[in-house]
Design a protein around this motif. Structure first.
Motif, PDB file in Angstrom:
ATOM      1  N   SER A  90      12.309  55.528  40.979  1.00 44.16           N
ATOM      2  CA  SER A  90      13.806  56.098  40.013  1.00 44.16           C
ATOM      3  C   SER A  90      13.234  57.139  38.918  1.00 44.16           C
ATOM      4  O   SER A  90      11.998  57.645  39.459  1.00 44.16           O
ATOM      5  CB  SER A  90      13.649  54.304  38.929  1.00 44.16           C
ATOM      6  N   LEU A  91      14.405  57.874  38.831  1.00 49.46           N
ATOM      7  CA  LEU A  91      14.138  59.073  37.770  1.00 49.46           C
ATOM      8  C   LEU A  91      13.176  58.355  36.885  1.00 49.46           C
ATOM      9  O   LEU A  91      13.242  57.231  36.146  1.00 49.46           O
ATOM     10  CB  LEU A  91      15.351  59.375  37.659  1.00 49.46           C
ATOM     11  N   PRO A  92      13.164  59.673  35.954  1.00 52.03           N
ATOM     12  CA  PRO A  92      12.047  59.241  34.859  1.00 52.03           C
ATOM     13  C   PRO A  92      13.535  59.055  33.576  1.00 52.03           C
ATOM     14  O   PRO A  92      14.330  59.492  33.835  1.00 52.03           O
ATOM     15  CB  PRO A  92      11.294  60.613  33.991  1.00 52.03           C
ATOM     16  N   THR A  93      12.835  58.558  32.586  1.00 49.17           N
ATOM     17  CA  THR A  93      13.750  57.809  31.945  1.00 49.17           C
ATOM     18  C   THR A  93      14.765  59.231  30.869  1.00 49.17           C
ATOM     19  O   THR A  93      15.795  58.579  30.699  1.00 49.17           O
ATOM     20  CB  THR A  93      13.397  56.730  30.747  1.00 49.17           C
ATOM     21  N   TRP A  94      14.143  60.316  30.027  1.00 52.51           N
ATOM     22  CA  TRP A  94      14.778  61.073  29.820  1.00 52.51           C
ATOM     23  C   TRP A  94      15.455  62.307  31.010  1.00 52.51           C
ATOM     24  O   TRP A  94      15.978  62.892  30.601  1.00 52.51           O
ATOM     25  CB  TRP A  94      12.966  61.860  29.008  1.00 52.51           C
ATOM     26  N   CYS A  95      15.787  61.714  32.313  1.00 54.54           N
ATOM     27  CA  CYS A  95      16.492  62.613  33.425  1.00 54.54           C
ATOM     28  C   CYS A  95      17.595  62.100  33.001  1.00 54.54           C
ATOM     29  O   CYS A  95      18.635  60.550  33.060  1.00 54.54           O
ATOM     30  CB  CYS A  95      15.730  62.273  34.639  1.00 54.54           C
ATOM     31  N   HIS A  96      18.423  62.524  32.271  1.00 52.28           N
ATOM     32  CA  HIS A  96      19.964  62.243  31.307  1.00 52.28           C
ATOM     33  C   HIS A  96      20.860  62.879  31.549  1.00 52.28           C
ATOM     34  O   HIS A  96      20.131  64.260  30.691  1.00 52.28           O
ATOM     35  CB  HIS A  96      19.524  61.150  30.031  1.00 52.28           C
ATOM     36  N   PRO A  97      22.272  62.990  31.963  1.00 51.77           N
ATOM     37  CA  PRO A  97      22.615  61.848  32.869  1.00 51.77           C
ATOM     38  C   PRO A  97      21.720  61.745  34.291  1.00 51.77           C
ATOM     39  O   PRO A  97      21.723  63.045  35.306  1.00 51.77           O
ATOM     40  CB  PRO A  97      24.035  62.291  32.979  1.00 51.77           C
ATOM     41  N   PRO A  98      21.505  60.278  34.706  1.00 54.87           N
ATOM     42  CA  PRO A  98      21.326  60.757  35.823  1.00 54.87           C
ATOM     43  C   PRO A  98      21.644  61.305  37.597  1.00 54.87           C
ATOM     44  O   PRO A  98      20.092  62.252  38.149  1.00 54.87           O
ATOM     45  CB  PRO A  98      20.627  59.009  36.278  1.00 54.87           C
ATOM     46  N   GLN A  99      22.819  61.772  36.883  1.00 51.88           N
ATOM     47  CA  GLN A  99      23.526  61.890  38.319  1.00 51.88           C
ATOM     48  C   GLN A  99      23.621  63.707  38.407  1.00 51.88           C
ATOM     49  O   GLN A  99      23.693  64.328  39.155  1.00 51.88           O
ATOM     50  CB  GLN A  99      25.478  61.864  38.261  1.00 51.88           C
ATOM     51  N   CYS A 100      22.999  64.273  37.393  1.00 51.65           N
ATOM     52  CA  CYS A 100      22.806  65.727  36.793  1.00 51.65           C
ATOM     53  C   CYS A 100      21.402  65.760  37.930  1.00 51.65           C
ATOM     54  O   CYS A 100      21.035  66.859  37.252  1.00 51.65           O
ATOM     55  CB  CYS A 100      22.674  66.193  36.021  1.00 51.65           C
ATOM     56  N   TRP A 101      20.125  65.099  37.427  1.00 55.71           N
ATOM     57  CA  TRP A 101      18.800  65.267  38.602  1.00 55.71           C
ATOM     58  C   TRP A 101      18.931  64.230  39.780  1.00 55.71           C
ATOM     59  O   TRP A 101      19.187  63.715  40.120  1.00 55.71           O
ATOM     60  CB  TRP A 101      18.111  64.899  37.898  1.00 55.71           C
ATOM     61  N   ALA A 102      17.487  65.374  40.403  1.00 58.46           N
ATOM     62  CA  ALA A 102      17.616  64.694  42.352  1.00 58.46           C
ATOM     63  C   ALA A 102      15.785  65.379  42.064  1.00 58.46           C
ATOM     64  O   ALA A 102      15.015  65.537  41.683  1.00 58.46           O
ATOM     65  CB  ALA A 102      18.142  65.821  42.912  1.00 58.46           C
TER      66      ALA A 102
END
Length: 135
Positions: free
Chosen positions: A62-74
């Motif tokens: 999973s991505l770290p919780t600070w990666c928000h919104p998740p759809q903008c992180w990879a």
């Protein structure tokens, strides 16, 4: 987590965590590095809001919780080879004049080293120490 506690950890994979605004890969920026350990745990290195280097337990896959919104992180592989990584042999912390951790140079038994620097922009440099060239 203290940077020195990374010494001896066995790393099998190195991932970049990228912010991709509006899912535009050409605009992606490296925001963190996640080291996947052989015991299936992970460690994340990233720049804090005060531009210091932060080291936290990761949540792979999973991505770290600070990666928000998740759809903008990879995630993206930087190194996917235990042979090039292996055990962390040496850790050299980099500190500013206030003794705050702002970066680190990390060397692996697999003849790879990486330098991370926090600040306005998170930076990463990976080198193949066996040939003296950068990757």
């Amino acid at each position: 987590m203290h940077i020195e506690s990374l010494r001896g950890k066995e790393v099998k994979r190195l991932l970049g965590i990228y912010y991709t605004p509006e899912n535009e890969p050409e605009d992606a920026t490296l925001e963190a590095v996640e080291m996947i350990l052989t015991d299936s745990k992970s460690i994340v290195l990233y720049a804090g809001t005060d531009w210091s280097l932060r080291i936290d337990q990761g949540s792979w896959p999973s991505l770290p919780t600070w990666c928000h919104p998740p759809q903008c992180w990879a995630f993206s592989d930087i190194i996917n080879s235990t042979a090039k990584l292996g055990s962390i042999r040496d850790v050299l912390p980099l500190r500013n004049r206030y003794s705050e951790l702002t970066g680190a140079h990390i060397s692996f038994d697999g003849h790879t080293s990486l330098s991370v620097t926090a600040g306005e922009q998170f930076t990463l440099e990976v080198k193949d120490d066996s040939s003296g060239g950068g990757t």
